[in-house]
Design an enzyme around this catalytic site. Structure first.
Site, PDB file in Angstrom:
ATOM      1  N   LYS A  58       4.780  29.726  -1.514  1.00 51.94           N
ATOM      2  CA  LYS A  58       5.120  28.319  -1.297  1.00 51.94           C
ATOM      3  C   LYS A  58       4.246  27.416  -2.173  1.00 51.94           C
ATOM      4  O   LYS A  58       4.753  26.557  -2.896  1.00 51.94           O
ATOM      5  CB  LYS A  58       4.908  27.955   0.177  1.00 51.94           C
ATOM      6  CG  LYS A  58       4.973  26.462   0.456  1.00 51.94           C
ATOM      7  CD  LYS A  58       4.807  26.156   1.926  1.00 51.94           C
ATOM      8  CE  LYS A  58       3.395  25.955   2.380  1.00 51.94           C
ATOM      9  NZ  LYS A  58       2.758  24.691   1.976  1.00 51.94           N
ATOM     10  N   ARG A  78       3.187  16.778   1.814  1.00 45.89           N
ATOM     11  CA  ARG A  78       1.973  16.390   1.105  1.00 45.89           C
ATOM     12  C   ARG A  78       2.018  16.789  -0.373  1.00 45.89           C
ATOM     13  O   ARG A  78       1.514  16.072  -1.236  1.00 45.89           O
ATOM     14  CB  ARG A  78       0.752  17.033   1.765  1.00 45.89           C
ATOM     15  CG  ARG A  78      -0.483  16.864   0.919  1.00 45.89           C
ATOM     16  CD  ARG A  78      -1.766  16.896   1.675  1.00 45.89           C
ATOM     17  NE  ARG A  78      -2.894  16.856   0.739  1.00 45.89           N
ATOM     18  CZ  ARG A  78      -3.617  15.779   0.486  1.00 45.89           C
ATOM     19  NH1 ARG A  78      -3.344  14.648   1.088  1.00 45.89           N
ATOM     20  NH2 ARG A  78      -4.616  15.829  -0.361  1.00 45.89           N
ATOM     21  N   CYS A 130       1.409  18.406   6.864  1.00 37.25           N
ATOM     22  CA  CYS A 130       0.873  18.926   8.126  1.00 37.25           C
ATOM     23  C   CYS A 130      -0.191  17.988   8.683  1.00 37.25           C
ATOM     24  O   CYS A 130      -0.973  17.421   7.944  1.00 37.25           O
ATOM     25  CB  CYS A 130       0.226  20.287   7.895  1.00 37.25           C
ATOM     26  SG  CYS A 130       1.397  21.632   7.866  1.00 37.25           S
ATOM     27  N   PRO A 160      -7.569  13.072   2.234  1.00 33.69           N
ATOM     28  CA  PRO A 160      -7.742  11.972   1.283  1.00 33.69           C
ATOM     29  C   PRO A 160      -7.297  12.367  -0.125  1.00 33.69           C
ATOM     30  O   PRO A 160      -7.072  13.534  -0.405  1.00 33.69           O
ATOM     31  CB  PRO A 160      -9.249  11.707   1.331  1.00 33.69           C
ATOM     32  CG  PRO A 160      -9.867  12.955   1.830  1.00 33.69           C
ATOM     33  CD  PRO A 160      -8.841  13.669   2.656  1.00 33.69           C
ATOM     34  N   ASP A 189      -9.069  10.936  -2.875  1.00 31.58           N
ATOM     35  CA  ASP A 189     -10.102  10.412  -3.771  1.00 31.58           C
ATOM     36  C   ASP A 189     -10.347  11.305  -4.995  1.00 31.58           C
ATOM     37  O   ASP A 189     -10.522  10.806  -6.110  1.00 31.58           O
ATOM     38  CB  ASP A 189     -11.410  10.168  -3.000  1.00 31.58           C
ATOM     39  CG  ASP A 189     -11.897  11.412  -2.256  1.00 31.58           C
ATOM     40  OD1 ASP A 189     -11.054  12.138  -1.703  1.00 31.58           O
ATOM     41  OD2 ASP A 189     -13.108  11.665  -2.242  1.00 31.58           O
ATOM     42  N   LEU A 190     -10.319  12.609  -4.814  1.00 28.27           N
ATOM     43  CA  LEU A 190     -10.627  13.497  -5.946  1.00 28.27           C
ATOM     44  C   LEU A 190      -9.486  13.515  -6.956  1.00 28.27           C
ATOM     45  O   LEU A 190      -9.703  13.618  -8.166  1.00 28.27           O
ATOM     46  CB  LEU A 190     -10.937  14.911  -5.442  1.00 28.27           C
ATOM     47  CG  LEU A 190     -12.129  14.985  -4.476  1.00 28.27           C
ATOM     48  CD1 LEU A 190     -12.262  16.378  -3.887  1.00 28.27           C
ATOM     49  CD2 LEU A 190     -13.420  14.577  -5.191  1.00 28.27           C
ATOM     50  N   VAL A 217     -12.543  23.711   6.289  1.00 33.48           N
ATOM     51  CA  VAL A 217     -11.714  22.992   5.311  1.00 33.48           C
ATOM     52  C   VAL A 217     -10.964  21.814   5.940  1.00 33.48           C
ATOM     53  O   VAL A 217     -11.062  20.684   5.459  1.00 33.48           O
ATOM     54  CB  VAL A 217     -10.740  23.958   4.597  1.00 33.48           C
ATOM     55  CG1 VAL A 217      -9.940  23.220   3.528  1.00 33.48           C
ATOM     56  CG2 VAL A 217     -11.507  25.120   3.961  1.00 33.48           C
TER      57      VAL A 217
HETATM   58  C1  UD1 Z   1      -3.666  23.132  -0.484  1.00 35.34           C
HETATM   59  C2  UD1 Z   1      -2.546  23.959   0.115  1.00 35.34           C
HETATM   60  C3  UD1 Z   1      -2.778  24.159   1.608  1.00 35.34           C
HETATM   61  C4  UD1 Z   1      -4.170  24.743   1.841  1.00 35.34           C
HETATM   62  C5  UD1 Z   1      -5.236  23.928   1.131  1.00 35.34           C
HETATM   63  C6  UD1 Z   1      -6.611  24.559   1.225  1.00 35.34           C
HETATM   64  C7  UD1 Z   1      -0.668  23.343  -1.279  1.00 35.34           C
HETATM   65  C8  UD1 Z   1       0.646  22.673  -1.387  1.00 35.34           C
HETATM   66  N1  UD1 Z   1      -1.281  23.259  -0.103  1.00 35.34           N
HETATM   67  O1  UD1 Z   1      -3.629  21.855   0.126  1.00 35.34           O
HETATM   68  O2  UD1 Z   1      -1.786  25.059   2.095  1.00 35.34           O
HETATM   69  O3  UD1 Z   1      -4.451  24.743   3.229  1.00 35.34           O
HETATM   70  O4  UD1 Z   1      -4.908  23.792  -0.261  1.00 35.34           O
HETATM   71  O5  UD1 Z   1      -6.585  25.854   0.736  1.00 35.34           O
HETATM   72  O6  UD1 Z   1      -1.119  23.978  -2.214  1.00 35.34           O
HETATM   73  N2  UD1 Z   1     -10.140  16.641  -0.098  1.00 35.34           N
HETATM   74  C9  UD1 Z   1     -10.863  15.501  -0.311  1.00 35.34           C
HETATM   75  N3  UD1 Z   1     -10.431  14.635  -1.286  1.00 35.34           N
HETATM   76  C10 UD1 Z   1      -9.343  14.881  -2.052  1.00 35.34           C
HETATM   77  C11 UD1 Z   1      -8.608  16.052  -1.819  1.00 35.34           C
HETATM   78  C12 UD1 Z   1      -9.043  16.925  -0.840  1.00 35.34           C
HETATM   79  O7  UD1 Z   1     -11.856  15.249   0.362  1.00 35.34           O
HETATM   80  O8  UD1 Z   1      -9.024  14.057  -2.919  1.00 35.34           O
HETATM   81  C13 UD1 Z   1     -10.567  17.568   0.966  1.00 35.34           C
HETATM   82  C14 UD1 Z   1      -9.536  17.666   2.090  1.00 35.34           C
HETATM   83  O9  UD1 Z   1      -9.729  16.653   3.028  1.00 35.34           O
HETATM   84  C15 UD1 Z   1      -9.832  19.014   2.670  1.00 35.34           C
HETATM   85  C16 UD1 Z   1     -10.293  19.815   1.451  1.00 35.34           C
HETATM   86  O10 UD1 Z   1     -10.606  18.873   0.447  1.00 35.34           O
HETATM   87  O11 UD1 Z   1     -10.881  18.941   3.595  1.00 35.34           O
HETATM   88  C17 UD1 Z   1      -9.280  20.810   0.932  1.00 35.34           C
HETATM   89  O12 UD1 Z   1      -8.111  20.150   0.546  1.00 35.34           O
HETATM   90  P1  UD1 Z   1      -7.251  20.610  -0.718  1.00 35.34           P
HETATM   91  O13 UD1 Z   1      -7.841  21.845  -1.298  1.00 35.34           O
HETATM   92  O14 UD1 Z   1      -7.064  19.432  -1.578  1.00 35.34           O
HETATM   93  O15 UD1 Z   1      -5.891  20.994  -0.025  1.00 35.34           O
HETATM   94  P2  UD1 Z   1      -4.434  20.643  -0.517  1.00 35.34           P
HETATM   95  O16 UD1 Z   1      -4.355  20.735  -1.987  1.00 35.34           O
HETATM   96  O17 UD1 Z   1      -3.962  19.428   0.169  1.00 35.34           O
END
Ligand code: UD1
Length: 416
Positions: A23, A95, A119, A125, A127-128, A329
């Protein structure tokens, strides 16, 4: 749309199951395809609700995309400019629609992406993602729930990620692939889906090196050409069926997998007593005599995946002893615990930890899927429980598991 699953538990599951395409690789490769000139054909894309939403978003922005007779997915963006705005109502459902940020900026230097939904597993967020886009020259504004980004003089740059975010790494990789100069992502995510995206971009003529390590270097290229590409298998779907064998006292062969992607899951399942061997077709998972407790901490890859945490709690709730599961996470991933407790599990929460005291039996109950993986975990508990379980809001499960009812039935599950 179907929104309920009724499972009569207590049947050990036996047989082989073919794992679908990943997925999370499918979603990002669909987004990346809009950067290519010509028609991209993707094999092994799972037919799940999340992918259908992604296709709807593509079509609403002027891309021609749809399924071919052989099961592949075609994506043909227009030769000139395409729409730059992801429709709010679709983007809120998913998302991963935020992955159009990097793809649109890479393609035509402009994007309007709805602040994403998906979900309800914790604060998610952006921000990154924005830090990355800005470092490469985008001006960003957030208005009425939308991120508006535009580049005037895009240029490669160095971006350090405070956390190895999967989505942020992917957005930066896509944008950087068409941004002049070199971009270096430090503390990049290392998930197999990141490597799949790098391979895909490189097959189109991109120049991405280091994917799978924490430093990724990308040289921007002026043109990416459409290709025919097959995406990797879904390690989370595979892990879920592996637990189905262990939790029901059965034996399941998972086929069409890449075993190395499953190492973190294999290691923990073996700790719980499951017997796992490599076969020509994939992996054979046989339930042990007893389920043993195990402590788990979710971490970015190659740590134990957060996307397998709920399913693992389902298994550990039947272990002979107490396990501690720490979620590092997504902070809301324990919302499902109350549903497990309705089925007889003994679980206490202490901050980011769940203390799972194993119990010999679970009982069918009426429960509710709170997110995709939590829903899968309820399916696993229901398969092991005595009596009938009704899972409401099962739509979450169909978002991420292709043909789950058919696959489970073929292994001997009773699903009404
Ligand atoms: C992706 C996966 C999801 C998986 C997750 C972690 C997809 C479509 N989804 O989600 O199934 O559970 O990776 O393996 O690939 N964060 C920040 N700032 C940001 C972005 C993220 O603080 O700008 C934090 C999030 O709040 C979270 C952590 O980073 O605590 C991990 O998020 P991230 O790795 O970005 O997950 P997704 O890409 O959304």
């Amino acid at each position: 749309m179907k929104n309920k699953m009724v499972i009569v538990g207590g049947q050990p599951l036996y047989g082989s199951v073919r794992i679908s395409g990943a997925k999370n690789a499918g979603l990002v490769l669909i987004a990346a395809s809009i950067m290519a000139e010509g028609e991209t054909i993707l094999d092994n894309v799972p037919r799940i609700c999340d992918v259908e939403v992604m296709i709807e978003i593509l079509n609403s922005m002027g891309v021609k995309s749809g399924w071919n007779e052989d099961g592949s997915l075609s994506i043909r963006p227009p030769a000139g400019d395409m729409g730059i705005k992801t429709p709010d109502e679709m983007a809120k459902k998913l998302r991963a629609s935020n992955l159009f940020l990097g793809a649109l900026l890479g393609r035509q230097g402009e994007a309007a992406v709805s602040m994403p939904g998906g979900c309800d597993i914790g604060s998610r967020p952006m921000d990154l993602h924005l830090k990355g886009a800005q470092a490469l020259g985008a001006e960003v504004e957030i208005e009425h729930g939308y991120i508006y980004a535009r580049t005037k003089a895009p240029a490669g740059s160095r971006v350090y990620l405070d956390f190895p975010s999967v989505g942020a790494t992917e957005n930066i990789m896509m944008m950087a692939s068409k941004t002049p100069g070199q971009t270096i992502i430090e503390n990049a995510a290392k998930e197999p889906e990141i490597v799949d995206l790098a391979n895909f971009l490189n097959s189109m003529g991109g120049k991405v090196r280091g994917a799978g390590t924490d430093i990724i270097k990308i040289e921007g290229v002026p043109v990416l050409k459409a290709v025919h590409y097959g995406i990797i298998p879904d390690r989370i779907e595979a892990g879920t069926y592996m637990i189905a064998a262990a939790i029901t006292g059965g034996e399941i062969q998972v086929e069409n997998i890449i075993p190395t992607h499953l190492h973190p899951i294999i290691a923990k399942l073996q700790e719980t007593g499951a017997i796992i061997s490599e076969t020509e077709q994939g992996l054979l998972v046989k339930a042990g005599e007893r389920i043993l407790p195990a402590d788990i901490k979710t971490m970015p890859y190659p740590g134990f995946p957060t996307d397998m945490q709920s399913q693992m709690i389902a298994l550990l709730s039947l272990a002979e002893g107490t396990s501690v599961v720490v979620e590092n996470v997504f902070e809301n991933r324990f919302q499902i615990i109350d549903e497990f407790i309705r089925m007889g599990a003994k679980i206490k929460l202490e901050g980011r930890s769940a203390i799972v005291e194993g119990t010999p039996h679970l009982f069918g109950a009426r429960v509710k899927a709170t997110d995709l993986r939590a829903g899968a975990a309820l399916v696993l508990s229901a398969l092991a429980a005595s009596g009938t379980t009704i899972i409401d809001d099962a739509i979450h499960i169909f978002r991420g598991y292709e043909s789950i009812e058919e696959k489970l039935r073929s292994l001997g599950a009773i699903i009404k």
